[in-house]
Design an enzyme around this catalytic site. Sequence first.
Site, PDB file in Angstrom:
ATOM      1  N   THR B 156       0.902  -1.099  -0.110  1.00 28.50           N
ATOM      2  CA  THR B 156      -0.026   0.143   0.058  1.00 28.50           C
ATOM      3  C   THR B 156       0.872   1.206  -0.034  1.00 28.50           C
ATOM      4  OG1 THR B 156       0.011  -0.076   2.466  1.00 28.50           O
ATOM      5  CG2 THR B 156      -1.994  -1.137   0.917  1.00 28.50           C
ATOM      6  N   LYS B 183       3.947  -6.830   4.011  1.00 26.44           N
ATOM      7  CA  LYS B 183       3.741  -5.470   3.738  1.00 26.44           C
ATOM      8  C   LYS B 183       3.583  -4.744   4.902  1.00 26.44           C
ATOM      9  CE  LYS B 183      -0.079  -3.558   3.078  1.00 26.44           C
ATOM     10  NZ  LYS B 183      -0.699  -2.884   4.020  1.00 26.44           N
ATOM     11  N   THR B 194      -1.360  -1.489   7.338  1.00 28.08           N
ATOM     12  CA  THR B 194      -1.456  -2.737   8.205  1.00 28.08           C
ATOM     13  C   THR B 194      -0.385  -3.651   7.839  1.00 28.08           C
ATOM     14  OG1 THR B 194      -3.796  -2.709   7.913  1.00 28.08           O
ATOM     15  CG2 THR B 194      -2.940  -4.724   8.422  1.00 28.08           C
ATOM     16  N   GLU B 278       7.557   4.718   7.028  1.00 27.04           N
ATOM     17  CA  GLU B 278       7.325   5.777   6.486  1.00 27.04           C
ATOM     18  C   GLU B 278       8.218   7.228   7.045  1.00 27.04           C
ATOM     19  OE1 GLU B 278       3.320   5.765   7.622  1.00 27.04           O
ATOM     20  OE2 GLU B 278       2.546   4.919   5.849  1.00 27.04           O
ATOM     21  N   ASN B 400       1.782  11.334   7.230  1.00 26.45           N
ATOM     22  CA  ASN B 400       0.622  10.839   7.972  1.00 26.45           C
ATOM     23  C   ASN B 400      -0.268  11.896   8.267  1.00 26.45           C
ATOM     24  OD1 ASN B 400       0.869   7.885   8.440  1.00 26.45           O
ATOM     25  ND2 ASN B 400       2.748   8.562   9.297  1.00 26.45           N
ATOM     26  N   THR B 405      -6.389   8.960   0.610  1.00 28.55           N
ATOM     27  CA  THR B 405      -6.701   8.896  -0.838  1.00 28.55           C
ATOM     28  C   THR B 405      -8.150   8.551  -1.274  1.00 28.55           C
ATOM     29  OG1 THR B 405      -6.313   6.643  -0.613  1.00 28.55           O
ATOM     30  CG2 THR B 405      -4.505   8.080  -1.311  1.00 28.55           C
TER      31      THR B 405
END
Lengths: 405, 405
Positions: B156, B183, B194, B278, B400, B405
């Site tokens: 993702t 992932k 997740t 991230e 964040n 989206t």
Amino acid sequence: MSAEPFLREIGGGVCAARGVTASAVTAGIKKSGRPDMTLLCFDPPAQSAGVFTRNKVCAAPVLLCRERVGKGPLRAILINSGNANACTGKQGLQDARRLTQSLAKHLGCPPAQVVMSSTGLIGQPLPVGLMERALGRLVRSLAPGKGREAATAIMTTDTRSKEAAVEIELPGGGSVRLGGMTKGAGMIAPNMATMLAYLTTDAAVSSRVLLSALRKAADLSFNCVTVDGDTSTNDTVIFAATGASGVRIPGGKALGRFRAGLGRVCRELALAILRDGEGVTKVVEIRIKGAASPADAKRAGRTVAESLLVKTAFFGGLPNWGRIFAAAGRSGAKIAPERMSLRIGGVPVVRAGAPVEHWEAPLAPVLKRPEFTVELHLGAGRAEGTVWTTDLSYEYVKINADYRT
Amino acid sequence: MSAEPFLREIGGGVCAARGVTASAVTAGIKKSGRPDMTLLCFDPPAQSAGVFTRNKVCAAPVLLCRERVGKGPLRAILINSGNANACTGKQGLQDARRLTQSLAKHLGCPPAQVVMSSTGLIGQPLPVGLMERALGRLVRSLAPGKGREAATAIMTTDTRSKEAAVEIELPGGGSVRLGGMTKGAGMIAPNMATMLAYLTTDAAVSSRVLLSALRKAADLSFNCVTVDGDTSTNDTVIFAATGASGVRIPGGKALGRFRAGLGRVCRELALAILRDGEGVTKVVEIRIKGAASPADAKRAGRTVAESLLVKTAFFGGLPNWGRIFAAAGRSGAKIAPERMSLRIGGVPVVRAGAPVEHWEAPLAPVLKRPEFTVELHLGAGRAEGTVWTTDLSYEYVKINADYRT
């Protein structure tokens, strides 16, 4: 804040209470040349109570305060910024003892009547010589009406001074004053913006009653705000009662009003810390309802309040309510997902565990406000609790990634 | 990572194990047009075990997995991105049941042999029709050797696919293969990255042994990494054993090697998540020593790993070791401040609770490295524990605060 008719906001901060004098000087601990030593003095000597950091790595001045606060009359509190006197071993405690002893000599009182607080760099010995040389000036410049000056001198990364005071009208006529000052902006060691708070009153109150009132008030104010969830090694709240008003608080309704006044001042000071938090652009009140117990309400509230994802969503003004649910879900608090509901700034977002229709449009303007309320119902009981938090901005990261003076 | 001579790193990821096929298609759940449905298929049907999020707000596919994984042979795992099927009430579970039922029909197996995982937006119903129409294509394109394709399709906010595999040489000769994909990049609901992980082996292992091995391995890998301390509503790790190698793991030394292989793959996947976290610029291993218990080691490690002040210091390359001490001090773990010591990247910084001489110069180059180790001794016992964490950068906040989206 609910209006209590017997409370009147007044000026004067920590010096609003009769019998309290203050002073501040530049001793040279900080390289910036700003005031770095502050003195609060009580005449007559005050009954006192204190609550301190629960961090097991705890600074020398906190150890000293634990020995002396509430154990007998308190004549003075010395506060320095620029050096935390934490992780300084035995030397740290010796230094704190020596400074309070010297100050006691200047004031002509027993050393046990003097305590101190420190805030600043960790792991560096206190510049005791420098500090001792400033004591005379500090004592000579003591005066009432220096509340603002004192509140300014204890600032570190704070951008503004923080003080509050009220006059409390008592049921039988007569009144007492209660004021305070605080510092703190969210970060800690070794360049800590430790949370320090000093509260004073001219009411005549025993240290036992002071302590019980202070614990309750701190629990509902200072212990309910969070900028980054980190607890400093030096956090200190001291409450001193000079009795200089001549008015005793006998208990009953008078004590209730006294506690309400204390609660108000503590809440204002605590929220002032949040509003001045590092990089803060938003202050959010998290109200947990429908919890199985008050402890559960606090647990859920704190987990939501400290979630990085919730805090970054506040910063970005994102309607990502799933982050709030997910934080509550991992908090350990009992929840009933199918009975949970959520309102943000009064706008219903989730009801009975599922999003309401058309929640997104009315929510958008709420999320742009600088302050709003999140009300999360856990569907698990009747207990409630409130915590206050901030957003997490680029600026917070910048301040805390760059900050070393 | 210590070298284990009986383990050989191989390619193939989740398809490295014999009996595993995979496929991925674009169903249209995501607006980006990227692949958003993935299928893993086991032939012969596999023994299985799973560990799932402890979040009480838990997504429908997790509920379905808890019903079916480990309860009988497993034929297929369906994975979609773009929609988390979380906070979707009864409808969510019905949708998951319907999809696995349709897929079972395509595969000609009982519905109980099919499970699914979802990741994406919270609080939105699954586009079941769209997804059902993609099942035929998914089944038709199943093939071995599609490990990379599958690992890419489950991404993702990940910037790269994450897979690992080993061949395990067994004591009596013969070997089995064990691979996996994962992932996750640190954030959760409602646009969650997740943590999903799928592990496969061609060894013949009972679901009981698989579960015990998986719990231990997950506890030392996935449960020991933290980007932001938030637990998703959908976190899932499933381990499937096809037995297609014809080699049974009888227990004893063979089981030890099998567990070591599983541990290696899980650790690699977990660290891959951190490295792709991230906004991550640094990955730090926090080794706690001298703890009073393993639980205390974990508690102290996690508190240090999740402290915003520690993470921002890592980002800024600041030598603010006091932040590490303060975090350990508030963790609840037993500590003996005067016996604590700290090494960062092997450089001694604190010994017996006080800074060593000249610690700052040798530390500076360490803090510029992309990966280093923090070794904190609590001075309270003999237990140890390791967690892995990342720094906290502007980029994390940006991602964040902007991400919807």
